[in-house]
Design a protein around this motif. Structure first.
Motif, PDB file in Angstrom:
ATOM      1  N   LYS A  34      46.818  94.700 -86.129  1.00 24.15           N
ATOM      2  CA  LYS A  34      45.534  94.982 -85.489  1.00 24.15           C
ATOM      3  C   LYS A  34      45.046  93.795 -84.673  1.00 24.15           C
ATOM      4  CE  LYS A  34      40.806  96.474 -86.452  1.00 24.15           C
ATOM      5  NZ  LYS A  34      39.825  96.844 -87.495  1.00 24.15           N
ATOM      6  N   THR A  35      45.139  92.599 -85.245  1.00 24.52           N
ATOM      7  CA  THR A  35      44.607  91.408 -84.581  1.00 24.52           C
ATOM      8  C   THR A  35      45.686  90.528 -83.970  1.00 24.52           C
ATOM      9  OG1 THR A  35      44.621  90.232 -86.701  1.00 24.52           O
ATOM     10  CG2 THR A  35      42.583  91.359 -86.087  1.00 24.52           C
ATOM     11  N   GLY A  36      46.960  90.814 -84.254  1.00 32.36           N
ATOM     12  CA  GLY A  36      48.044  90.057 -83.639  1.00 32.36           C
ATOM     13  C   GLY A  36      48.141  88.623 -84.108  1.00 32.36           C
ATOM     14  N   THR A  37      48.078  88.382 -85.415  1.00 31.48           N
ATOM     15  CA  THR A  37      48.181  87.032 -85.957  1.00 31.48           C
ATOM     16  C   THR A  37      49.371  86.953 -86.905  1.00 31.48           C
ATOM     17  OG1 THR A  37      46.750  87.532 -87.849  1.00 31.48           O
ATOM     18  CG2 THR A  37      45.682  86.739 -85.835  1.00 31.48           C
ATOM     19  N   ASP A  40      42.373  89.371 -78.119  1.00 39.23           N
ATOM     20  CA  ASP A  40      43.160  88.774 -77.047  1.00 39.23           C
ATOM     21  C   ASP A  40      44.581  88.480 -77.477  1.00 39.23           C
ATOM     22  OD1 ASP A  40      40.973  88.884 -75.448  1.00 39.23           O
ATOM     23  OD2 ASP A  40      40.329  86.817 -75.846  1.00 39.23           O
ATOM     24  N   GLY A  41      44.755  88.171 -78.770  1.00 45.71           N
ATOM     25  CA  GLY A  41      46.079  87.790 -79.231  1.00 45.71           C
ATOM     26  C   GLY A  41      47.034  88.933 -79.402  1.00 45.71           C
ATOM     27  N   LYS A  42      46.548  90.193 -79.327  1.00 48.38           N
ATOM     28  CA  LYS A  42      47.415  91.334 -79.569  1.00 48.38           C
ATOM     29  C   LYS A  42      48.078  91.769 -78.275  1.00 48.38           C
ATOM     30  CE  LYS A  42      47.480  96.019 -81.457  1.00 48.38           C
ATOM     31  NZ  LYS A  42      46.696  97.121 -82.051  1.00 48.38           N
ATOM     32  N   ALA A  43      49.368  91.756 -78.244  1.00 48.49           N
ATOM     33  CA  ALA A  43      50.105  92.135 -77.035  1.00 48.49           C
ATOM     34  C   ALA A  43      50.319  93.633 -77.010  1.00 48.49           C
ATOM     35  CB  ALA A  43      51.438  91.409 -76.977  1.00 48.49           C
ATOM     36  N   ASP A  44      50.310  94.204 -75.827  1.00 46.95           N
ATOM     37  CA  ASP A  44      50.568  95.623 -75.664  1.00 46.95           C
ATOM     38  C   ASP A  44      52.054  95.810 -75.424  1.00 46.95           C
ATOM     39  OD1 ASP A  44      49.422  98.177 -73.288  1.00 46.95           O
ATOM     40  OD2 ASP A  44      50.626  98.287 -75.111  1.00 46.95           O
ATOM     41  N   SER A  45      52.695  96.537 -76.310  1.00 46.78           N
ATOM     42  CA  SER A  45      54.143  96.684 -76.212  1.00 46.78           C
ATOM     43  C   SER A  45      54.545  97.380 -74.920  1.00 46.78           C
ATOM     44  CB  SER A  45      54.670  97.460 -77.425  1.00 46.78           C
ATOM     45  OG  SER A  45      54.528  96.687 -78.588  1.00 46.78           O
ATOM     46  N   THR A  46      53.662  98.235 -74.402  1.00 43.32           N
ATOM     47  CA  THR A  46      54.036  98.942 -73.188  1.00 43.32           C
ATOM     48  C   THR A  46      54.114  98.008 -71.995  1.00 43.32           C
ATOM     49  OG1 THR A  46      51.707  99.459 -72.775  1.00 43.32           O
ATOM     50  CG2 THR A  46      52.977 101.063 -74.024  1.00 43.32           C
ATOM     51  N   ASP A  47      53.524  96.812 -72.101  1.00 43.57           N
ATOM     52  CA  ASP A  47      53.613  95.837 -71.017  1.00 43.57           C
ATOM     53  C   ASP A  47      54.878  95.000 -71.115  1.00 43.57           C
ATOM     54  OD1 ASP A  47      50.064  95.181 -71.114  1.00 43.57           O
ATOM     55  OD2 ASP A  47      51.211  96.695 -70.021  1.00 43.57           O
TER      56      ASP A  47
END
Length: 691
Positions: free
Chosen positions: A544-547, A622-629
């Motif tokens: 959820k938060t990308g940590t 901000d730290g969570k990356a979007d896999s589709t990118d």
């Protein structure tokens, strides 16, 4: 006043003096000749005709077109300039974020320092339980930081942005400070060794305490975290029990040459000459035998670096290297962080380039760090990348420019299981840029599926390095009977080529296909490579938060559901959410393990959906990356120009991933489409009715 059309008459004035009167009679005699006005009109007519010439029209069109092109060029330049401004603005934002993280880290380090002073004060007051701190080593400082951690988590993204001198060894990922107590019976180095374990050791110990067995313990832990080949026990057990293996000569029971028995080193030289495609026969005098590549890393780090110096390595990388070179020699690693985005000169995710090596080296120098060597893993663990010949040459030339040793680990060189992928050994190059600083490692642990037999070999033309490492072989020797078995195994070229490699590659490919097909069905992005025993998977959408704290919780959740994976933090990955899975296992264990993985991911996905419904307006961190990118289901042909050659399975998997991670279907229903475009909807409905 009368003006004459001729030059001589233009000085006439309006005066009535006698000279003027005299001249006037001559002026009257100078009258225009007949036909003069007609000739003048003809000239003017011809001049008008010349202005209406077709060439003038063509010239006008050319100038107009040129002006349009210039205007279009100016518009393109304006757009480019705007893009550059946007990129610069984004860079400034990232730089500001980096600065903030560094300030936070400095504050944390100040707290650690305060805690260290407190501990030293307590140690001084109670001398009976004090521990001697060896000078010249960083173990005491590292130990104090571990105690200051107190089980606290850490985000490796922040670790990445620390000053390099303070992040060469990531204690948060290497050590397990939870419940750690300093022992009065151990040195600072001994205490640090006790605390020196991360998720890899924790999971490995849990697996051995509750190992899966189809009959005795069907609810035990399935190990997809330890990189070993479990597909060829039938082939190896048969070959290693044949008559030629069971020799018990007196020389095998006595102390050998510490470099290894000569008959084994000669066989290793012939083996590497053949399978590495060396341009000239390799020499036995350049071969050293130790009990595994971990011992080789320790020995090389000790003889090439002084305590506190460093070695360059690209991350994500095999985490065992950190332990191998740091615990014994107190040699650090300077990380060359790679990421999944394709930027700059990169053509594939997590690509190592000379530019990234140069930057990491310059940053190390700026911090006063002495870098002595570069480690290359080929094929790469955990990515599965195989370096091209041109890439290898570029890396070696970079090292030569900076007088760095290059340690090349080729332990998976015979585990390239697809014919479309080609492995190039450093020993197969026509010319090494710096042969005296190039050292190649290999072992039978991976390629021959015998991780229980500790055998590794080093090939180097530098006799100083040979002699220095040989002096440490006393501590890392291979017993005589095992040396005989290994020599017999490497000598049997027919069995290797006709039986073992064919079967091993076919089984690896089938297991790899099964696991990657399951990942595609789950909509999990991954790097599709054809070497090694592992797949690098992208689980970022389940964070959820990308940590890294969240990554560790997901890893523990897999372990609680009796499947052991390796999380990205164990490989010093800079992006939270990447995991490594080992696929070189039997079919029934792969099936059961993937079922357990599916269960965890589906439960996690439902939890995230429920949280999104409760907080629909909350934006992603901000730290969570979007896999589709990022790159999804990357094929083994990584050139961006070959993206159109993706297989149908990859495209289907990509579509599934996008459907799972997007609300497009909810926003674009069939009823809405019928209202917006009724003509197209009618045609589509008729088409479907004919099927």
């Amino acid at each position: 006043m009368v003006f004459s059309p001729f030059p001589k008459c233009r000085y006439l004035t309006a005066g009535f003096s006698e000279p003027n009167m005299a001249n006037s009679s001559r002026i009257q005699n100078v009258v225009p000749r007949p036909g003069f006005s007609a000739l003048h009109r003809l000239r003017k007519k011809r001049k008008g005709q010349r202005m209406r010439d077709p060439l003038d029209d063509l010239l006008l069109k050319t100038l107009t077109s040129q002006r349009a092109m210039e205007e279009r060029f100016l518009q393109m330049e304006e757009r480019r300039f705007q893009r550059d401004l946007d990129v610069e603005e984004r860079r400034m934002q990232l730089e500001q974020r980096r600065f903030e993280l560094e300030r936070e880290h400095e504050f944390r380090m100040f707290n650690v320092f305060a805690q260290m002073l407190s501990i030293l004060k307590q140690s001084h007051s109670g001398s009976s339980s004090s521990v001697a701190m060896p000078q010249g080593l960083d173990f005491s400082q590292a130990l104090s930081e571990i105690e200051g951690m107190g089980g606290r988590g850490s985000n490796l993204q922040e670790m990445r942005l620390r000053p390099l001198a303070k992040r060469r060894v990531d204690l948060h990922s290497l050590c397990n400070p939870s419940g750690f107590q300093r022992s009065p019976y151990l040195s600072a180095r001994g205490n640090f060794a006790c605390a020196f374990q991360g998720s890899t050791e924790e999971g490995y110990n849990a697996y051995h305490a509750d190992k899966y067995d189809e009959d005795k313990n069907p609810n035990g832990i399935i190990n997809f975290g330890t990189s070993e080949n479990k597909l060829c026990f039938d082939l190896l057990s048969k070959r290693l029990t044949q008559a030629d293996m069971n020799l018990m000569d007196p020389s095998l029971l006595q102390y050998p040459d510490w470099k290894g028995h000569l008959f084994l080193r000669e066989e290793v030289a012939r083996f590497l000459t053949y399978y590495c495609k060396a341009p000239a026969p390799l020499k036995a005098e350049n071969v050293i035998v130790l009990n595994g590549c971990g011992s080789l890393f320790s020995a090389l780090a000790t003889v090439l670096c002084d305590p506190g110096e460093a070695i360059l390595i690209a991350t994500p990388c095999y985490g065992g290297i950190i332990q191998s070179i740091f615990l014994y020699g107190n040699v650090k690693l300077v990380y060359v962080y790679l990421d999944s985005k394709i930027t700059g000169t990169s053509t594939r995710p997590f690509q190592l380039t000379v530019e990234k090596l140069e930057k990491a080296l310059q940053d190390a120098w700026a911090e006063g760090v002495t870098v002595r060597a570069l480690i290359l893993l080929n094929p790469q663990n955990p990515l599965g990348d195989i370096y091209s010949l041109s890439e290898l040459r570029d890396y070696l030339e970079f090292a030569k420019r900076h007088e760095l040793h290059v340690i090349v680990d080729e332990i998976y060189m015979l585990s390239v299981f697809d014919e479309s992928a080609t492995f190039h050994s450093v020993l197969g190059m026509d010319r090494l840029p710096d042969p005296q600083r190039t050292h190649v490692m290999w072992g039978i642990t991976k390629d021959f599926a015998v991780s229980g037999i500790r055998f590794g070999t080093l090939y180097t033309e530098n006799q100083d390095v040979v002699n220095a490492v040989a002096s440490l072989c006393y501590f890392h020797g291979v017993c005589g009977p095992v040396q005989h078995k290994v020599a017999q195994l490497l000598r049997d070229r027919d069995w290797i080529n006709q039986v073992y490699l064919r079967a091993n590659h076919a089984r690896l490919k089938a297991a790899h296909t099964y696991v990657t097909d399951e990942l595609k069905t789950l909509g999990v992005p991954f790097l599709n490579r054809n070497a090694g025993f592992f797949v690098w998977m992208d689980f970022r959408k389940y964070l959820k938060t990308g940590t890294f704290e969240e990554e560790l919780l997901l890893w523990k959740r897999f372990l609680d559901n009796k499947v052991l994976l390796s999380c990205g933090k164990a490989f010093e990955c800079s992006e939270p959410g990447w995991f490594r899975i080992i696929f070189s296992d039997k079919t029934h264990r792969l099936q059961l393990g993937m079922q357990r993985i599916r269960k965890v991911l589906e439960e996690r996905e439902q939890e995230l959906l429920a949280e999104e419904k409760e907080q629909p307006c909350q934006s992603d961190q901000d730290g969570k990356a979007d896999s589709t990118d990022e790159v999804i289901f990357v094929s083994r042909h990584q050139d961006s120009l070959c993206a159109s050659s993706s297989s149908l399975g990859d495209l289907i998997g990509l579509l599934q991933q996008q459907m799972r991670s997007s609300d497009w279907l909810q926003k674009n229903t069939a009823e809405q489409f019928a209202q917006e475009k009724p003509e197209i909807y009618d045609v589509f409905s008729k088409l479907v009715g004919k099927q």
